[in-house]
Design an enzyme around this catalytic site. Structure first.
Site, mmCIF file in Angstrom:
data_model
loop_
_atom_site.group_PDB
_atom_site.id
_atom_site.type_symbol
_atom_site.label_atom_id
_atom_site.label_comp_id
_atom_site.label_asym_id
_atom_site.label_seq_id
_atom_site.Cartn_x
_atom_site.Cartn_y
_atom_site.Cartn_z
ATOM 1 N N CYS A 74 0.828 -1.206 0.000
ATOM 2 C CA CYS A 74 0.000 0.000 0.000
ATOM 3 C C CYS A 74 0.872 1.270 0.000
ATOM 4 C CB CYS A 74 -0.989 -0.037 1.163
ATOM 5 S SG CYS A 74 -2.376 1.090 0.933
ATOM 6 N N HIS B 24 -3.680 -5.459 1.014
ATOM 7 C CA HIS B 24 -3.015 -5.734 2.297
ATOM 8 C C HIS B 24 -3.066 -7.215 2.659
ATOM 9 C CE1 HIS B 24 -2.416 -1.609 3.875
ATOM 10 N NE2 HIS B 24 -3.452 -1.301 3.120
ATOM 11 N N GLU C 251 -1.337 -8.734 4.772
ATOM 12 C CA GLU C 251 -1.143 -8.897 6.227
ATOM 13 C C GLU C 251 -2.451 -8.749 6.993
ATOM 14 O OE1 GLU C 251 -0.740 -6.157 4.637
ATOM 15 O OE2 GLU C 251 -0.939 -4.404 5.953
#
Lengths: 80, 224
Positions: B86, B200, B202
């Site tokens: 990002c 994302h 994660e």
């Protein structure tokens, strides 16, 4: 000495903000507008001794930070 | 596996990134941007998401000049692996470690939701655990995720298998949330050691959060 830097997306790179403003102007019946580009203006107060060195310095600033030359063009105007 | 996670003023995904990699068994270290070096045994540098320096001027433009970025650039130049997520992707394009640039989303909205991605290139460390054509469900959260590269650059990316992911719907059909060229969600550099994506992974480590598809992506870094 002052420098005025105008940064705009390159021609050919879609300017979504410009399109949105153009659309809003149309909605307000301002129908005489062909195109709108939205950019940013950066005004620098410089200590440079002369116009040439000011221009050289600001060009370097534009290339390294003020504009992303992958997508943006810049124009520098030196005003005293 | 040692992961160094870069933290600028305004970074806000460093702890999610740390959680994700530790869950997969890595040892991690968060590295403040004023540091001039990263741990010598670092296998992977992650430039985490957020709003570095408030995204003043342009997303990622100021972070690029933080002292730690010289160490990141040196790590990349040695062939070390770097992942930008990002805002980290934006920082890596501003640093010219990755080609192209990120513009304001086409419809000018901040987008925060789950989105599907299709794997385009898996001949790289990052996506080696996935197959070409796989569809994964990964959150996106960005205002400046509109990937741009000129036609010549785009051709070079495809010729060299540098396009990693396309935005798509759950069936794998192109679905472009932000106006990115060719619906591109992530790319890598020509040497295939620097990776960047707007979504994302994660944040997709556990099904209770809506998806665990991020695991297969990040696990790629653990395989040799």
């Amino acid at each position: 000495m002052k420098a005025i830097v105008n940064v705009f997306l390159k021609q050919g790179v879609l300017d979504s903000q410009g399109k949105a403003v153009h659309h809003a102007l149309d909605s307000l019946k301002f129908d005489g507008v062909n195109d709108v580009r939205v950019g940013k203006q950066i005004v620098l107060d410089l200590t440079a001794a002369d116009e040439a060195s000011a221009k050289a310095e600001v060009t370097e600033m534009c290339e390294s930070l003020l504009a992303n030359t992958v997508i943006e063009d810049y124009a520098i105007e030196i005003v005293s | 596996m040692k992961v160094s996670i870069i933290q600028f003023p305004g970074t806000n995904c460093e702890y999610d990134t740390q959680y994700a990699f530790e869950k997969l068994g890595a040892t991690t270290e968060i590295v403040w941007h004023k540091e001039t070096s990263i741990a010598a045994d670092t296998d992977l540098v992650v430039v985490a998401g957020g709003f570095s320096y408030g995204d003043y001027l342009r997303s990622g433009a100021i972070a690029r000049f933080s002292p730690v970025m010289q160490a990141v650039e040196a790590h990349a130049a040695r062939g070390g692996k770097v992942l930008g997520i990002c805002n980290g992707f934006q920082v890596l394009t501003e640093s010219r470690l990755l080609p192209g640039a990120l513009k304001r989303n086409e419809h000018l909205h901040f987008i925060s939701r789950h989105h599907h991605l299709k794997v385009v290139g898996n001949e790289n460390t990052f996506l080696q655990k996935l197959n070409k054509g796989d569809v994964v469900n990964i959150p996106i959260a960005h205002h400046d995720g509109n990937y741009y590269i000129d036609p010549e650059g785009l051709k070079a990316l495809y010729d060299n298998d540098q396009v990693l992911l396309h935005y798509c719907d759950s069936e794998g059909n192109v679905s472009n949330p932000n106006g990115s060229v060719d619906a591109i969600a992530g790319v890598c550099n020509a040497d295939k050691n620097v990776f960047g994506l707007m979504p994302h992974p994660e944040r997709a480590m556990e099904s209770i959060l809506g998806s665990a598809d991020g695991k297969a992506m990040l696990e790629g870094f653990f395989a040799s």
